[in-house]
Design a protein around this motif. Structure first.
Motif, mmCIF file in Angstrom:
data_model
loop_
_atom_site.group_PDB
_atom_site.id
_atom_site.type_symbol
_atom_site.label_atom_id
_atom_site.label_comp_id
_atom_site.label_asym_id
_atom_site.label_seq_id
_atom_site.Cartn_x
_atom_site.Cartn_y
_atom_site.Cartn_z
ATOM 1 N N ALA A 129 -5.810 18.571 -2.226
ATOM 2 C CA ALA A 129 -5.952 19.655 -1.246
ATOM 3 C C ALA A 129 -4.693 19.865 -0.426
ATOM 4 C CB ALA A 129 -7.133 19.353 -0.320
ATOM 5 N N GLY A 130 -3.691 18.999 -0.599
ATOM 6 C CA GLY A 130 -2.453 19.144 0.148
ATOM 7 C C GLY A 130 -2.597 18.822 1.623
ATOM 8 N N ARG A 131 -3.552 17.984 2.001
ATOM 9 C CA ARG A 131 -3.774 17.619 3.404
ATOM 10 C C ARG A 131 -2.899 16.413 3.749
ATOM 11 N NH1 ARG A 131 -8.401 19.718 5.606
ATOM 12 N NH2 ARG A 131 -7.415 18.996 7.543
ATOM 13 N N THR A 132 -1.628 16.657 3.919
ATOM 14 C CA THR A 132 -0.665 15.572 4.112
ATOM 15 C C THR A 132 -0.890 14.808 5.413
ATOM 16 O OG1 THR A 132 0.875 17.178 5.084
ATOM 17 C CG2 THR A 132 1.098 16.717 2.717
ATOM 18 N N GLU A 133 -1.309 15.508 6.477
ATOM 19 C CA GLU A 133 -1.500 14.813 7.758
ATOM 20 C C GLU A 133 -2.675 13.837 7.683
ATOM 21 O OE1 GLU A 133 -4.291 18.194 7.756
ATOM 22 O OE2 GLU A 133 -2.228 17.845 7.087
ATOM 23 N N LEU A 134 -3.755 14.255 7.009
ATOM 24 C CA LEU A 134 -4.897 13.354 6.843
ATOM 25 C C LEU A 134 -4.547 12.228 5.881
ATOM 26 C CD1 LEU A 134 -7.882 15.883 6.617
ATOM 27 C CD2 LEU A 134 -7.198 14.466 8.568
ATOM 28 N N LEU A 135 -3.766 12.543 4.849
ATOM 29 C CA LEU A 135 -3.368 11.514 3.898
ATOM 30 C C LEU A 135 -2.517 10.454 4.582
ATOM 31 C CD1 LEU A 135 -3.380 10.556 0.974
ATOM 32 C CD2 LEU A 135 -1.347 11.975 0.571
ATOM 33 N N ALA A 136 -1.632 10.869 5.479
ATOM 34 C CA ALA A 136 -0.793 9.915 6.211
ATOM 35 C C ALA A 136 -1.656 9.024 7.106
ATOM 36 C CB ALA A 136 0.248 10.656 7.039
ATOM 37 N N GLU A 137 -2.689 9.602 7.737
ATOM 38 C CA GLU A 137 -3.599 8.816 8.583
ATOM 39 C C GLU A 137 -4.332 7.765 7.755
ATOM 40 O OE1 GLU A 137 -7.439 9.568 11.555
ATOM 41 O OE2 GLU A 137 -6.311 11.261 10.730
ATOM 42 N N LEU A 138 -4.776 8.154 6.567
ATOM 43 C CA LEU A 138 -5.478 7.212 5.695
ATOM 44 C C LEU A 138 -4.537 6.120 5.204
ATOM 45 C CD1 LEU A 138 -7.958 6.346 4.028
ATOM 46 C CD2 LEU A 138 -7.228 7.978 2.260
ATOM 47 N N GLU A 139 -3.338 6.500 4.795
ATOM 48 C CA GLU A 139 -2.388 5.515 4.286
ATOM 49 C C GLU A 139 -2.015 4.505 5.371
ATOM 50 O OE1 GLU A 139 -1.677 5.054 1.363
ATOM 51 O OE2 GLU A 139 -1.908 6.918 0.245
ATOM 52 N N ALA A 140 -1.914 4.947 6.612
ATOM 53 C CA ALA A 140 -1.588 4.025 7.708
ATOM 54 C C ALA A 140 -2.699 2.992 7.891
ATOM 55 C CB ALA A 140 -1.370 4.815 8.999
ATOM 56 N N ALA A 141 -3.954 3.441 7.756
ATOM 57 C CA ALA A 141 -5.067 2.496 7.883
ATOM 58 C C ALA A 141 -5.107 1.533 6.702
ATOM 59 C CB ALA A 141 -6.381 3.262 7.980
ATOM 60 N N LEU A 142 -4.811 2.018 5.492
ATOM 61 C CA LEU A 142 -4.832 1.162 4.302
ATOM 62 C C LEU A 142 -3.683 0.163 4.315
ATOM 63 C CD1 LEU A 142 -5.708 3.844 1.578
ATOM 64 C CD2 LEU A 142 -7.214 2.067 2.486
ATOM 65 N N ALA A 143 -2.584 0.491 4.977
ATOM 66 C CA ALA A 143 -1.429 -0.412 5.008
ATOM 67 C C ALA A 143 -1.747 -1.703 5.749
ATOM 68 C CB ALA A 143 -0.246 0.299 5.658
ATOM 69 N N LYS A 144 -2.757 -1.695 6.579
ATOM 70 C CA LYS A 144 -3.134 -2.893 7.334
ATOM 71 C C LYS A 144 -4.071 -3.809 6.545
ATOM 72 C CE LYS A 144 -2.874 -0.227 11.633
ATOM 73 N NZ LYS A 144 -3.627 0.255 12.815
ATOM 74 N N ILE A 145 -4.470 -3.371 5.366
ATOM 75 C CA ILE A 145 -5.436 -4.118 4.553
ATOM 76 C C ILE A 145 -4.696 -4.876 3.457
ATOM 77 C CG2 ILE A 145 -7.490 -3.925 3.096
ATOM 78 C CD1 ILE A 145 -8.028 -3.114 5.948
ATOM 79 N N ASP A 146 -5.169 -6.055 3.148
ATOM 80 C CA ASP A 146 -4.616 -6.832 2.029
ATOM 81 C C ASP A 146 -4.735 -6.003 0.747
ATOM 82 O OD1 ASP A 146 -3.924 -8.615 0.054
ATOM 83 O OD2 ASP A 146 -5.349 -10.175 0.645
ATOM 84 N N PRO A 147 -3.628 -5.722 0.032
ATOM 85 C CA PRO A 147 -3.688 -4.880 -1.170
ATOM 86 C C PRO A 147 -4.665 -5.400 -2.226
ATOM 87 C CG PRO A 147 -1.418 -5.204 -0.485
ATOM 88 C CD PRO A 147 -2.245 -6.120 0.357
ATOM 89 N N ALA A 148 -4.876 -6.719 -2.275
ATOM 90 C CA ALA A 148 -5.801 -7.282 -3.270
ATOM 91 C C ALA A 148 -7.229 -6.794 -3.042
ATOM 92 C CB ALA A 148 -5.755 -8.806 -3.223
ATOM 93 N N LEU A 149 -7.559 -6.464 -1.797
ATOM 94 C CA LEU A 149 -8.913 -6.013 -1.484
ATOM 95 C C LEU A 149 -9.122 -4.528 -1.772
ATOM 96 C CD1 LEU A 149 -9.374 -7.851 1.934
ATOM 97 C CD2 LEU A 149 -10.147 -8.596 -0.335
ATOM 98 N N LEU A 150 -8.047 -3.831 -2.134
ATOM 99 C CA LEU A 150 -8.143 -2.403 -2.414
ATOM 100 C C LEU A 150 -8.097 -2.101 -3.901
ATOM 101 C CD1 LEU A 150 -5.697 -1.112 0.359
ATOM 102 C CD2 LEU A 150 -8.207 -1.156 0.436
#
Length: 605
Positions: free
Chosen positions: A552-573
């Motif tokens: 959908a090209g929602r870059t601002e929402l995508l950036a918000e989601l990526e910031a939250a995922l960056a705090k999570i252990d990648p193995a859990l994703l």
């Protein structure tokens, strides 16, 4: 007409009117005297059927007039008043007429006897009209049909007067002559009715308060100190001193901290003191109880049960010490196993056996050092036998006795869902919390029940109800986070609530709400790979949401989601194991392994 009545009458219709030809569709017009006016089938166009029906109606010599359906008051010759009072009066008359019709139907069912419609009786029994329900129960008490067994048992599992209960059990006994299932339920219901048990549960409850003097409440060091004192007393003591020493050795031998080798030595010493006591003339329930414990230790289950039965039957009023409890546990295990063997072998067994098992379980559950395992065993045993009413009572009391038991709450939710449906979950937990002295852990389980309610509505695509339930569950979990013992679990399940809301928003295309809810969920949990009741994890939703935001090209929402995922252990994703692609075999041209450079098992051989 109910489906059951339709099925019930079909063989009679075929015999009287269908002349052995099973054809559908088929239209037959039958007069009140049983004569057929027409019988049309094997007709390939609908109009021919319509023509035949119309002709049959026109050619009737005394065709009744067709009257459109009118309000009840209009059928009485006058129109209802426009005011509310007139409508209420008309409704009351209509209600009285419906009640009289119901009563007449149920009474007619009683006259028909074994051929009565069970669907009709079930509607009456489970309805809100007490007179119709009473008449239906009376009809069931005269039934001889094996088809009525399930409904009779359903009635017996609810509140029934003693006289009606005895009549319904007698019906099960009568039907049991040709139905093994009815015979089993008759024995079960007789075992649950009256005071058939040889165990005085009242004296057990009164004596349970003295458990502080019981060895079961002591630690290993205290038991060893009591053992030393008992051995000294037994040197010159009589039979009771010898039995005290035997019991003291067994309490140490069976303590969780005793090693296997030391346990064998202590058991051997206990057996020697018991033999000495018997040689001195010791008899009675205590000798049998200690002998039962020793038989269990050497693996002789038959001897252990026989001695436990003798001990329990001779227990004096108020005996509730460690030895008595041990004998009672052996007794209930053996008696429960005997009932199950008899049921599997289709053999007769005494109702007193079940009465004894229930009384023993009640005594054990009331003991201060009891665990939820006793209630779980009791509930599962009753449920397997079809004693659903008693099982529900045992479970409710068990939840209040052990409010933190996960096993009991699992069964409680399952029972409520089966009997009252998903909308009954929260009211049932509200009733539990309203009881005197309800602990805070019950509020946590109510919040969890609300989460389960949301997931059930979500499965049924009841999105508005699911959203409201998710919000209630989230608020309840949040209110419990102030409790140190409940904080971690409350945050975890609040995260699943927010993730559920995010998933529903994503599925209806609301990317803003989906992103904000999922970010909130990821901020609450340390492990987003844990699935909810629909087997979806916050990690699963994050992958789907990321793809939708990118498309959908929602870059601002995508950036918000990526910031939250960056705090999570990648193995859990990562994808769960069951969703990962299989590793292709090396050299298999269909797998693409050689072309892509992927490797598989066997590399380096």
């Amino acid at each position: 007409m109910t489906c059951g009545e339709h099925i019930w009458i079909e063989p009679t219709l075929f015999e009287k009117f269908f002349e052995g030809a099973c054809v559908s569709p088929r239209h037959i017009m039958v007069e009140l005297d049983g004569k057929e006016s027409y019988d049309v089938y094997y007709t390939w166009d609908v109009q021919s059927v319509f023509d035949t029906v119309e002709a049959g109606m026109k050619n009737r010599p005394d065709a009744p007039p067709i009257v459109a359906r009118r309000p009840f008051a209009a059928r009485q010759g006058r129109q209802p008043r426009r005011g509310g009072q007139g409508r209420r009066r008309a409704g009351l008359r209509d209600g009285r007429q419906r009640r009289s019709v119901k009563q007449a139907l149920v009474e007619r069912a009683g006259e028909v006897g074994a051929d009565a419609s069970l669907d009709l009786l079930r509607l009456a029994v489970l309805g809100l009209d007490p007179e119709a329900a009473r008449a239906a129960r009376s009809s069931l008490a005269t039934s001889d049909s094996p088809r009525a067994v399930g409904l009779i048992n359903q009635v017996l599992n609810g509140p029934v007067d003693e006289g009606e209960r005895e009549g319904l059990i007698a019906a099960l006994d009568r039907i049991g002559e040709k139905s093994r299932y009815a015979r089993l339920l008759g024995v079960v219901q007789r075992g649950l009715s009256g005071d058939r048990s040889t165990i005085d549960t009242g004296s057990w409850r009164a004596a349970a308060g003295e458990v502080a003097r019981s060895a079961e409440g002591e630690d290993l060091e205290a038991r060893q100190a009591r053992l030393d004192a008992a051995v000294r007393a037994a040197e010159n003591g009589g039979t009771e001193a010898q039995l005290d020493a035997c019991e003291a050795f067994l309490t140490v031998a069976l303590s969780p901290g005793t090693s296997r080798d030391f346990r064998g030595l202590m058991t051997s010493d206990a057996r020697r003191y018991l033999d000495d006591a018997v040689a001195l003339g010791a008899t009675g329930w205590r000798v049998d109880a200690l002998a039962s414990i020793l038989a269990n230790e050497r693996g002789d289950a038959r001897e252990a049960f026989a001695r436990a039965v003798a001990a329990v039957e001779a227990l004096p009023s108020g005996a509730a010490d460690w030895t008595a409890i041990s004998a009672l546990r052996t007794f209930v295990d053996g008696r429960r196993a005997a009932i199950r063997r008899a049921v599997r072998a289709r053999e007769d067994w005494s109702p007193q056996w079940l009465a004894d098992v229930c009384a023993a379980y009640r005594a054990l559950a009331d003991y201060p050092t009891a665990t939820d395992r006793t209630v779980v065993e009791h509930y599962d045993f009753l449920w397997d036998l079809g004693a659903l009413g008693e099982a529900a009572r045992v479970l409710r009391e068990g939840v209040l006795r052990f409010p933190g038991s996960r096993d009991l709450h699992d069964r409680f939710r399952g029972l409520v869902l089966e009997q009252r449906g998903v909308d009954g979950l929260e009211p049932e937990y509200d009733a539990l919390i309203a009881s005197d002295g309800a602990p805070r852990i019950l509020e946590w389980y109510r919040a969890f029940a609300t989460l389960v309610t949301a997931e059930y509505h979500r499965r049924a695509v009841g999105l508005d109800a699911a959203t409201a339930a998710y919000e209630r569950a989230s608020a309840r979990f949040e209110s419990l986070e102030s409790d140190d013992g409940l904080r971690a679990a409350s945050r975890h399940y609040r995260a699943l609530c927010r993730a559920g809301l995010a998933r529903m928003a994503l599925e209806r295309g609301d990317l803003d709400t989906a992103t904000h809810e999922l970010v909130a969920a990821l901020g609450l949990t340390d492990d987003p790979s844990v699935p909810d009741g629909l087997n979806l994890t916050p990690s699963d939703t994050s992958r789907t949401l990321r793809a939708s935001l990118t498309a959908a090209g929602r870059t601002e929402l995508l950036a918000e989601l990526e910031a939250a995922l960056a705090k999570i252990d990648p193995a859990l994703l990562q994808l769960p194991a069951y969703e990962k692609p299989a590793v292709p075999e090396r050299g298999n041209p269909r797998s693409g392994g050689e072309d892509s450079g992927e490797t598989g098992p066997g590399d380096g051989d």
